[in-house]
Motif scaffolding. Structure first.
Motif, PDB file in Angstrom:
ATOM      1  N   THR A   1      -6.179   3.192  -3.518  1.00 49.01           N
ATOM      2  CA  THR A   1      -5.036   2.523  -2.883  1.00 49.01           C
ATOM      3  C   THR A   1      -5.016   1.028  -3.215  1.00 49.01           C
ATOM      4  O   THR A   1      -3.950   0.432  -3.388  1.00 49.01           O
ATOM      5  CB  THR A   1      -5.069   2.716  -1.359  1.00 49.01           C
ATOM      6  N   GLY A   2      -6.195   0.408  -3.326  1.00 50.71           N
ATOM      7  CA  GLY A   2      -6.256  -1.007  -3.697  1.00 50.71           C
ATOM      8  C   GLY A   2      -5.757  -1.244  -5.115  1.00 50.71           C
ATOM      9  O   GLY A   2      -5.040  -2.222  -5.379  1.00 50.71           O
ATOM     10  N   ILE A   3      -6.125  -0.338  -6.038  1.00 49.57           N
ATOM     11  CA  ILE A   3      -5.659  -0.464  -7.427  1.00 49.57           C
ATOM     12  C   ILE A   3      -4.141  -0.303  -7.497  1.00 49.57           C
ATOM     13  O   ILE A   3      -3.451  -1.055  -8.211  1.00 49.57           O
ATOM     14  CB  ILE A   3      -6.368   0.570  -8.319  1.00 49.57           C
ATOM     15  N   ILE A   4      -3.616   0.669  -6.759  1.00 54.62           N
ATOM     16  CA  ILE A   4      -2.160   0.870  -6.748  1.00 54.62           C
ATOM     17  C   ILE A   4      -1.454  -0.370  -6.216  1.00 54.62           C
ATOM     18  O   ILE A   4      -0.435  -0.822  -6.778  1.00 54.62           O
ATOM     19  CB  ILE A   4      -1.803   2.120  -5.916  1.00 54.62           C
ATOM     20  N   TRP A   5      -1.968  -0.931  -5.142  1.00 52.19           N
ATOM     21  CA  TRP A   5      -1.363  -2.141  -4.564  1.00 52.19           C
ATOM     22  C   TRP A   5      -1.394  -3.289  -5.582  1.00 52.19           C
ATOM     23  O   TRP A   5      -0.409  -4.006  -5.784  1.00 52.19           O
ATOM     24  CB  TRP A   5      -2.118  -2.528  -3.291  1.00 52.19           C
ATOM     25  N   ALA A   6      -2.555  -3.468  -6.235  1.00 54.45           N
ATOM     26  CA  ALA A   6      -2.679  -4.558  -7.212  1.00 54.45           C
ATOM     27  C   ALA A   6      -1.753  -4.352  -8.407  1.00 54.45           C
ATOM     28  O   ALA A   6      -1.103  -5.304  -8.874  1.00 54.45           O
ATOM     29  CB  ALA A   6      -4.134  -4.658  -7.669  1.00 54.45           C
ATOM     30  N   LEU A   7      -1.673  -3.113  -8.908  1.00 53.83           N
ATOM     31  CA  LEU A   7      -0.793  -2.832 -10.047  1.00 53.83           C
ATOM     32  C   LEU A   7       0.670  -3.096  -9.696  1.00 53.83           C
ATOM     33  O   LEU A   7       1.443  -3.605 -10.517  1.00 53.83           O
ATOM     34  CB  LEU A   7      -0.978  -1.386 -10.508  1.00 53.83           C
ATOM     35  N   ASP A   8       1.027  -2.739  -8.480  1.00 54.99           N
ATOM     36  CA  ASP A   8       2.409  -2.997  -8.067  1.00 54.99           C
ATOM     37  C   ASP A   8       2.677  -4.497  -7.983  1.00 54.99           C
ATOM     38  O   ASP A   8       3.728  -4.976  -8.440  1.00 54.99           O
ATOM     39  CB  ASP A   8       2.681  -2.344  -6.710  1.00 54.99           C
ATOM     40  N   ALA A   9       1.715  -5.246  -7.404  1.00 57.35           N
ATOM     41  CA  ALA A   9       1.917  -6.683  -7.243  1.00 57.35           C
ATOM     42  C   ALA A   9       1.972  -7.405  -8.585  1.00 57.35           C
ATOM     43  O   ALA A   9       2.757  -8.344  -8.772  1.00 57.35           O
ATOM     44  CB  ALA A   9       0.810  -7.261  -6.372  1.00 57.35           C
ATOM     45  N   TRP A  10       1.134  -6.973  -9.545  1.00 60.99           N
ATOM     46  CA  TRP A  10       1.032  -7.700 -10.812  1.00 60.99           C
ATOM     47  C   TRP A  10       1.918  -7.142 -11.925  1.00 60.99           C
ATOM     48  O   TRP A  10       2.215  -7.850 -12.878  1.00 60.99           O
ATOM     49  CB  TRP A  10      -0.423  -7.667 -11.291  1.00 60.99           C
ATOM     50  N   LEU A  11       2.330  -5.878 -11.807  1.00 60.77           N
ATOM     51  CA  LEU A  11       3.057  -5.254 -12.907  1.00 60.77           C
ATOM     52  C   LEU A  11       4.391  -4.663 -12.497  1.00 60.77           C
ATOM     53  O   LEU A  11       5.443  -5.021 -13.055  1.00 60.77           O
ATOM     54  CB  LEU A  11       2.168  -4.163 -13.541  1.00 60.77           C
ATOM     55  N   LEU A  12       4.395  -3.778 -11.512  1.00 61.96           N
ATOM     56  CA  LEU A  12       5.623  -3.053 -11.176  1.00 61.96           C
ATOM     57  C   LEU A  12       6.640  -3.932 -10.452  1.00 61.96           C
ATOM     58  O   LEU A  12       7.834  -3.902 -10.769  1.00 61.96           O
ATOM     59  CB  LEU A  12       5.278  -1.822 -10.323  1.00 61.96           C
ATOM     60  N   ALA A  13       6.199  -4.706  -9.461  1.00 65.31           N
ATOM     61  CA  ALA A  13       7.132  -5.550  -8.705  1.00 65.31           C
ATOM     62  C   ALA A  13       7.823  -6.584  -9.603  1.00 65.31           C
ATOM     63  O   ALA A  13       9.045  -6.775  -9.506  1.00 65.31           O
ATOM     64  CB  ALA A  13       6.411  -6.234  -7.548  1.00 65.31           C
ATOM     65  N   PRO A  14       7.092  -7.290 -10.517  1.00 69.03           N
ATOM     66  CA  PRO A  14       7.792  -8.210 -11.422  1.00 69.03           C
ATOM     67  C   PRO A  14       8.828  -7.519 -12.293  1.00 69.03           C
ATOM     68  O   PRO A  14       9.885  -8.095 -12.578  1.00 69.03           O
ATOM     69  CB  PRO A  14       6.652  -8.794 -12.277  1.00 69.03           C
ATOM     70  N   LYS A  15       8.537  -6.290 -12.721  1.00 67.92           N
ATOM     71  CA  LYS A  15       9.517  -5.549 -13.530  1.00 67.92           C
ATOM     72  C   LYS A  15      10.763  -5.223 -12.709  1.00 67.92           C
ATOM     73  O   LYS A  15      11.893  -5.301 -13.222  1.00 67.92           O
ATOM     74  CB  LYS A  15       8.891  -4.263 -14.072  1.00 67.92           C
ATOM     75  N   ARG A  16      10.573  -4.855 -11.426  1.00 65.84           N
ATOM     76  CA  ARG A  16      11.738  -4.560 -10.583  1.00 65.84           C
ATOM     77  C   ARG A  16      12.584  -5.818 -10.399  1.00 65.84           C
ATOM     78  O   ARG A  16      13.821  -5.770 -10.455  1.00 65.84           O
ATOM     79  CB  ARG A  16      11.276  -4.018  -9.223  1.00 65.84           C
ATOM     80  N   ARG A  17      11.923  -6.956 -10.180  1.00 63.98           N
ATOM     81  CA  ARG A  17      12.674  -8.206 -10.008  1.00 63.98           C
ATOM     82  C   ARG A  17      13.385  -8.611 -11.301  1.00 63.98           C
ATOM     83  O   ARG A  17      14.501  -9.150 -11.271  1.00 63.98           O
ATOM     84  CB  ARG A  17      11.719  -9.309  -9.549  1.00 63.98           C
ATOM     85  N   ALA A  18      12.762  -8.358 -12.443  1.00 62.18           N
ATOM     86  CA  ALA A  18      13.397  -8.685 -13.726  1.00 62.18           C
ATOM     87  C   ALA A  18      14.631  -7.822 -13.947  1.00 62.18           C
ATOM     88  O   ALA A  18      15.672  -8.321 -14.433  1.00 62.18           O
ATOM     89  CB  ALA A  18      12.400  -8.498 -14.865  1.00 62.18           C
ATOM     90  N   ARG A  19      14.538  -6.539 -13.600  1.00 61.33           N
ATOM     91  CA  ARG A  19      15.706  -5.662 -13.742  1.00 61.33           C
ATOM     92  C   ARG A  19      16.841  -6.111 -12.834  1.00 61.33           C
ATOM     93  O   ARG A  19      18.021  -6.068 -13.204  1.00 61.33           O
ATOM     94  CB  ARG A  19      15.314  -4.205 -13.443  1.00 61.33           C
ATOM     95  N   LEU A  20      16.482  -6.547 -11.621  1.00 64.85           N
ATOM     96  CA  LEU A  20      17.502  -7.029 -10.703  1.00 64.85           C
ATOM     97  C   LEU A  20      18.173  -8.290 -11.247  1.00 64.85           C
ATOM     98  O   LEU A  20      19.399  -8.440 -11.199  1.00 64.85           O
ATOM     99  CB  LEU A  20      16.884  -7.308  -9.330  1.00 64.85           C
ATOM    100  N   ALA A  21      17.357  -9.193 -11.780  1.00 68.34           N
ATOM    101  CA  ALA A  21      17.935 -10.433 -12.332  1.00 68.34           C
ATOM    102  C   ALA A  21      18.857 -10.136 -13.495  1.00 68.34           C
ATOM    103  O   ALA A  21      19.931 -10.761 -13.635  1.00 68.34           O
ATOM    104  CB  ALA A  21      16.798 -11.362 -12.772  1.00 68.34           C
ATOM    105  N   LEU A  22      18.491  -9.173 -14.350  1.00 66.90           N
ATOM    106  CA  LEU A  22      19.336  -8.805 -15.477  1.00 66.90           C
ATOM    107  C   LEU A  22      20.644  -8.190 -15.002  1.00 66.90           C
ATOM    108  O   LEU A  22      21.734  -8.496 -15.535  1.00 66.90           O
ATOM    109  CB  LEU A  22      18.578  -7.819 -16.381  1.00 66.90           C
ATOM    110  N   ALA A  23      20.551  -7.331 -13.960  1.00 73.24           N
ATOM    111  CA  ALA A  23      21.769  -6.704 -13.439  1.00 73.24           C
ATOM    112  C   ALA A  23      22.678  -7.736 -12.788  1.00 73.24           C
ATOM    113  O   ALA A  23      23.902  -7.677 -12.926  1.00 73.24           O
ATOM    114  CB  ALA A  23      21.391  -5.611 -12.444  1.00 73.24           C
TER     115      ALA A  23
END
Length: 303
Positions: A16-38
């Motif tokens: 669960t810690g790895i999933i949280w870290a991956l989301d914070a460092w990798l997945l969440a920035p990608k979601r924000r980038a997609r939102l900014a592009l849209a």
């Protein structure tokens, strides 16, 4: 079972810690980038923005579980762990149905999987009630009282305990000393209709009570034989301890299987946090594991 649960806690915390870290460092920035592009292509309604930023279900689950599991793992692995008393080998100090807290850091901080000592915080003292991994099967936890320290000679003869303390600095060594005890009562506890004798014993700085069964002989034929010493005599090796149950004639302890290695120590029992009575019969309507009452008078510290 306790060892498997510790491994389970570590694995769940790690995943669960790895999933949280991956989301914070990798997945969440990608979601924000997609939102900014849209948003750069046109105004988006709020529900659409929320949907684009929404965490996947597995991430949301991991983030909700991780703090709780991590707290439980740290508490249980390094601070305190609850144990239930399953047998009467420590009567009258501990009864079946007592739930105790074990201080895990009393004798060193150990990692929860391989149980390697990382930091030394102390050593068992004579009279301590210890929880340890049974040397013959380390998947089983035992609870007994420390009687012999490294270098001690322990003699148990005619149901009397003698201790000759380690004496590397003395010559000649003092004679084995009879551990003092005084009778408290007879009949408070019974086994197979035989009243047990309750004694108060002074073991080092600890005063505690023990039980003796006057109807049982001493099973010296089954005692662990320590080299060429007579049955009932033991010399505690360095780095190991001699442990006995307070219910002297109804305890399988160091007299029968030998010494407790330091690496097997789990911690020191410090208190009873709740105590249940289990007086149901097999033919009762409710299962026998459902308590019939609470012994509030037993809650408190141990000695």
């Amino acid at each position: 079972m306790a060892a498997y649960f510790s491994i389970f806690l570590v694995l769940v915390t790690l995943v669960t810690g790895i999933i949280w870290a991956l989301d914070a460092w990798l997945l969440a920035p990608k979601r924000r980038a997609r939102l900014a592009l849209a948003e750069a292509q046109g105004e988006l309604p709020e529900p659409a923005k929320a949907q684009m930023l929404q965490e996947p279900a597995f991430v949301e689950t991991a983030k909700s579980i991780f703090p709780v599991i991590a707290f439980v793992m740290i508490l249980r692995s390094f601070l305190y762990e609850p144990f239930q008393i399953p047998s009467g080998s420590m009567m009258p100090t501990l009864l079946v149905g007592d739930f105790i807290l074990v201080e895990k850091f009393a004798y060193g901080l150990k990692d929860p999987v391989w149980r390697t000592k990382m930091i030394s915080t102390g050593e068992p003292k004579r009279g301590d009630i210890i929880v340890f991994k049974y040397p013959k099967d380390e998947s089983i936890d035992y609870i007994k009282r420390v009687v012999g320290l490294p270098g001690d000679r322990i003699i148990y003869r005619n149901k009397q305990l003698y201790i000759q303390e380690a004496c590397q600095q003395q010559s000649p060594c003092p004679e084995p000393r009879l551990v003092a005890r005084t009778e408290v009562n007879r009949g408070e506890f019974s086994l197979d209709g035989v009243p047990q004798i309750r004694y108060r014993e002074q073991l080092g700085d600890v005063t505690h009570d023990i039980l003796i069964d006057p109807a049982r002989g001493e099973p010296t034929a089954f005692y662990f034989r320590d080299g060429d010493l007579p049955a009932g005599e033991f010399v505690v090796p360095q780095g190991e301890y001699f442990a006995m149950g307070d219910n002297r004639d109804n305890s399988t302890d160091s007299r029968f299987w030998g010494f407790v290695p330091e690496k097997n120590l789990v911690g020191r029992a410090v208190c009873i946090w709740i105590s249940f009575e289990f007086d149901r019969k097999p033919d009762d309507f409710l299962p026998t594991w459902i308590p019939t009452g609470v012994r509030f008078n037993r809650v408190g510290g141990l000695q």
